[in-house]
Write an enzyme that holds these catalytic residues in place. Sequence first.
Site, PDB file in Angstrom:
ATOM      1  N   HIS A 122       0.869  -1.177   0.000  1.00 24.03           N
ATOM      2  CA  HIS A 122       0.000   0.000   0.000  1.00 24.03           C
ATOM      3  C   HIS A 122       0.911   1.233   0.000  1.00 24.03           C
ATOM      4  O   HIS A 122       2.026   1.184   0.517  1.00 24.03           O
ATOM      5  CB  HIS A 122      -0.835  -0.048   1.293  1.00 24.03           C
ATOM      6  CG  HIS A 122      -1.916   0.980   1.391  1.00 24.03           C
ATOM      7  ND1 HIS A 122      -1.668   2.272   1.783  1.00 24.03           N
ATOM      8  CD2 HIS A 122      -3.262   0.901   1.178  1.00 24.03           C
ATOM      9  CE1 HIS A 122      -2.815   2.941   1.808  1.00 24.03           C
ATOM     10  NE2 HIS A 122      -3.791   2.124   1.441  1.00 24.03           N
ATOM     11  N   ASP A 199       2.890  -5.073   8.001  1.00 24.17           N
ATOM     12  CA  ASP A 199       1.691  -4.261   7.845  1.00 24.17           C
ATOM     13  C   ASP A 199       0.486  -5.197   7.978  1.00 24.17           C
ATOM     14  O   ASP A 199       0.188  -5.970   7.064  1.00 24.17           O
ATOM     15  CB  ASP A 199       1.721  -3.568   6.477  1.00 24.17           C
ATOM     16  CG  ASP A 199       0.444  -2.785   6.196  1.00 24.17           C
ATOM     17  OD1 ASP A 199      -0.515  -2.915   6.976  1.00 24.17           O
ATOM     18  OD2 ASP A 199       0.416  -2.060   5.192  1.00 24.17           O
ATOM     19  N   GLN A 202      -4.593  -5.499   6.705  1.00 30.79           N
ATOM     20  CA  GLN A 202      -5.574  -6.409   6.096  1.00 30.79           C
ATOM     21  C   GLN A 202      -5.495  -7.824   6.665  1.00 30.79           C
ATOM     22  O   GLN A 202      -6.206  -8.709   6.176  1.00 30.79           O
ATOM     23  CB  GLN A 202      -5.357  -6.464   4.570  1.00 30.79           C
ATOM     24  CG  GLN A 202      -5.532  -5.139   3.864  1.00 30.79           C
ATOM     25  CD  GLN A 202      -6.966  -4.613   3.897  1.00 30.79           C
ATOM     26  OE1 GLN A 202      -7.915  -5.352   4.166  1.00 30.79           O
ATOM     27  NE2 GLN A 202      -7.122  -3.330   3.627  1.00 30.79           N
ATOM     28  N   LYS A 225     -10.558  -0.707  10.338  1.00 29.48           N
ATOM     29  CA  LYS A 225     -10.695  -1.880   9.473  1.00 29.48           C
ATOM     30  C   LYS A 225     -11.078  -3.119  10.275  1.00 29.48           C
ATOM     31  O   LYS A 225     -11.258  -4.191   9.727  1.00 29.48           O
ATOM     32  CB  LYS A 225      -9.387  -2.123   8.709  1.00 29.48           C
ATOM     33  CG  LYS A 225      -9.084  -1.035   7.669  1.00 29.48           C
ATOM     34  CD  LYS A 225      -7.892  -1.392   6.853  1.00 29.48           C
ATOM     35  CE  LYS A 225      -7.290  -0.212   6.114  1.00 29.48           C
ATOM     36  NZ  LYS A 225      -8.069   0.234   4.953  1.00 29.48           N
ATOM     37  N   CYS A 361      -4.702   2.485  -3.763  1.00 27.97           N
ATOM     38  CA  CYS A 361      -3.480   2.990  -3.090  1.00 27.97           C
ATOM     39  C   CYS A 361      -2.328   1.994  -3.222  1.00 27.97           C
ATOM     40  O   CYS A 361      -1.562   1.808  -2.268  1.00 27.97           O
ATOM     41  CB  CYS A 361      -3.731   3.313  -1.626  1.00 27.97           C
ATOM     42  SG  CYS A 361      -4.963   4.566  -1.380  1.00 27.97           S
TER      43      CYS A 361
HETATM   44  N1  PLP Z   1      -1.776  -0.911   4.541  1.00 24.30           N
HETATM   45  C1  PLP Z   1      -2.713  -1.660   3.953  1.00 24.30           C
HETATM   46  C2  PLP Z   1      -2.373  -3.056   3.513  1.00 24.30           C
HETATM   47  C3  PLP Z   1      -3.996  -1.142   3.768  1.00 24.30           C
HETATM   48  O1  PLP Z   1      -4.941  -1.890   3.188  1.00 24.30           O
HETATM   49  C4  PLP Z   1      -4.280   0.179   4.203  1.00 24.30           C
HETATM   50  C5  PLP Z   1      -5.608   0.782   3.972  1.00 24.30           C
HETATM   51  O2  PLP Z   1      -6.316   0.428   3.068  1.00 24.30           O
HETATM   52  C6  PLP Z   1      -3.269   0.905   4.830  1.00 24.30           C
HETATM   53  C7  PLP Z   1      -2.038   0.332   4.967  1.00 24.30           C
HETATM   54  C8  PLP Z   1      -3.515   2.289   5.335  1.00 24.30           C
HETATM   55  O3  PLP Z   1      -4.421   2.263   6.375  1.00 24.30           O
HETATM   56  P1  PLP Z   1      -4.983   3.599   7.023  1.00 24.30           P
HETATM   57  O4  PLP Z   1      -5.510   4.432   5.880  1.00 24.30           O
HETATM   58  O5  PLP Z   1      -6.057   3.147   7.943  1.00 24.30           O
HETATM   59  O6  PLP Z   1      -3.863   4.270   7.720  1.00 24.30           O
END
Ligand code: PLP
Length: 403
Positions: A122, A199, A202, A225, A361
Amino acid sequence: MYDVNEIRKEFPILKQSVYGKPLIYLDNAATTQKPRCVIDAITEAYTNVNANVHRGVHFLSQKATEQYEEARATVRRFINARHAHEVIFTRGTTESINLVASSFGETFLTAGDEVIISTMEHHSNIVPWQLLAERKGIKLRVIPLTADARLDKEAYTALFNEKTRLVSITHTSNVMGVTNPVKEYIDIAHSHNVPILIDGAQSVPHKRVDVQELDADFLVFSGHKIYGPTGIGVLYGKEELLNRMQPYQGGGEMIQTVRFEKTTFNELPYKFEAGTPDYVGAIALAKALDYVTSIGVEKIAAHEQQLTLYTLEQLREIPAMRIFGNPDGAAISFLVGDIHPADLGTLLDRLGIAIRTGHHCAQPLIDHFGIPGTVRASFAMYNTQEEADILIAGIKRVIKMFG
Ligand code: PLP
């Protein structure tokens, strides 16, 4: 017994109609809906508990502080961290990664050092490292994908050298819904004495993630999430690393003493929580985690996996269907023929179906496939097989419209 209809009753928003059709919410990878207990926890905290934490001797402040620290203990249990002070509350995954990039980067990295990330990250696990690269002259090394869109383990192993200082990779891809065997990646990093950030944005909402079992050095995820509120998230870090890292932001709460000559910093976790934290968010996040625990992380995972498999089977029967990667989690990305993802998304929306379209993203991954974007359906504990059927019927209807 997993009773999805009973679960749905706990989520008031799901009763809505959209354009006269029942709402079918399949954008859970972007954010999940909130159960009544989380919504009530927010109201309850502002109605009966609100006072700034860690600051007052008065009754309310003590009560708020107690609940905030209980929330930290709940997160500790949920991810099985060794200590509650290894849990830092942040605004979410993005802020957690920025915190590590900034504090770990400032403390340990110098020009020429290398950080390993992957093609399926992401943007929030790419851009903070690029900013750091510009500031400090470090180099980013990127794990490529195999022909079937998995992380290339051999290539990963070959990226390590004496300059490698950190690995930062996703547990589950937000685009493809594929879960990486991160334990193997963690062990490889550790065999080179390199710490690793996972990370979990998900993965934590969809499976049991145990930081001690994984031996992850950092784990990050977002409250929103996993049925919690927006604006609150978690950075887990091993005590020994966090203790050695510089603070991220300066301000109240993160200090021990402030003099114009010299300021000393507070202990963990407060060293990384400058300013008034989102204590109401943390309290409500703990409610969400307790709710997930009460249903059972494994049961939720099994339900979502069954739904994913069922949907995949139906999708694969549609001619000109292209599915990206090997979904095993709760998200599926696809394209149909040359229908633009935005067109498919807009028309499905008119049928009451909320799905996500675009680059999610993760532009480098979308570029890897050489496509404009995908359509993504992502599931949560409250989605049903009937909803999957309506999605499939909706896609078929759109295909007909496009001839
Ligand atoms: N990392 C992953 C794999 C994500 O799916 C997301 C959000 O979709 C993020 C990071 C960023 O999360 P946040 O916008 O809640 O900070």
